[in-house]
Design a protein around this motif. Structure first.
Motif, PDB file in Angstrom:
ATOM      1  N   MET A   1       0.841  -1.165   0.000  1.00 50.12           N
ATOM      2  CA  MET A   1       0.000   0.000   0.000  1.00 50.12           C
ATOM      3  C   MET A   1       0.895   1.239   0.000  1.00 50.12           C
ATOM      4  O   MET A   1       1.858   1.318   0.728  1.00 50.12           O
TER       5      MET A   1
ATOM      6  N   ASP B   1       0.714   5.511   0.265  1.00 52.38           N
ATOM      7  CA  ASP B   1      -0.086   6.692   0.549  1.00 52.38           C
ATOM      8  C   ASP B   1       0.645   7.914   0.040  1.00 52.38           C
ATOM      9  O   ASP B   1       1.835   8.068   0.263  1.00 52.38           O
TER      10      ASP B   1
ATOM     11  N   ASP C   1      -4.653   6.659  -1.853  1.00 48.58           N
ATOM     12  CA  ASP C   1      -4.240   5.376  -1.310  1.00 48.58           C
ATOM     13  C   ASP C   1      -4.233   4.390  -2.470  1.00 48.58           C
ATOM     14  O   ASP C   1      -5.203   4.331  -3.233  1.00 48.58           O
TER      15      ASP C   1
ATOM     16  N   ARG D   1      -3.769   0.409  -3.485  1.00 49.37           N
ATOM     17  CA  ARG D   1      -3.708  -0.966  -3.006  1.00 49.37           C
ATOM     18  C   ARG D   1      -4.048  -1.880  -4.176  1.00 49.37           C
ATOM     19  O   ARG D   1      -4.430  -1.421  -5.246  1.00 49.37           O
ATOM     20  N   THR D   2      -3.906  -3.163  -3.972  1.00 44.22           N
ATOM     21  CA  THR D   2      -4.240  -4.143  -4.996  1.00 44.22           C
ATOM     22  C   THR D   2      -5.385  -5.004  -4.496  1.00 44.22           C
ATOM     23  O   THR D   2      -5.388  -5.448  -3.348  1.00 44.22           O
ATOM     24  N   ASP D   3      -6.368  -5.207  -5.373  1.00 52.88           N
ATOM     25  CA  ASP D   3      -7.511  -6.058  -5.072  1.00 52.88           C
ATOM     26  C   ASP D   3      -7.547  -7.135  -6.153  1.00 52.88           C
ATOM     27  O   ASP D   3      -7.976  -6.873  -7.269  1.00 52.88           O
TER      28      ASP D   3
END
Length: 107
Positions: free
Chosen positions: A1, A3, A12, A14-16
């Motif tokens: 992550m 920021d 922000d 992130r990886t999903d």
């Protein structure tokens, strides 16, 4: 992550699954250009990108340029960009400029 934050904007990343998710909040205007540049650099990698704009209530041409650059960068890496959570003012600006079809927007 990762920021990245400025006085009026924050990001922000992130990886999903295999999709990068860039959550944006604050105002996307000229004063935030250095922050937007860092967010652009952070997403410069292969894969699909989802931009969550639930927290963006205002953007000017700087914010529009940011989204266009994100879109082009994502496509250059063979990915697809989607935008979620467009608030009233950003949605109106994209429509006014004829750019909403360029960005595969979802609410």
């Amino acid at each position: 992550m990762a920021d990245v934050a400025g006085p009026e904007a924050s990001f922000d990343l992130r990886t999903d699954g295999g999709t990068m998710v860039l959550t944006v909040s604050g105002e996307l205007d000229y004063a935030q250009k250095p922050v937007l540049s860092r967010a652009l650099d952070a997403t410069d990698r292969p894969g699909d990108l989802r931009v969550d704009m639930h927290g963006v209530r205002f953007m000017d041409s700087t914010g529009t340029d940011f989204l266009i650059r994100l879109h082009r960068q994502t496509e250059a890496h063979g990915g697809r960009m989607t935008v979620t959570g467009l608030q009233a003012q950003p949605r109106s600006l994209l429509r006014l400029l004829g750019l909403q079809p360029l960005i595969d927007s979802k609410t």
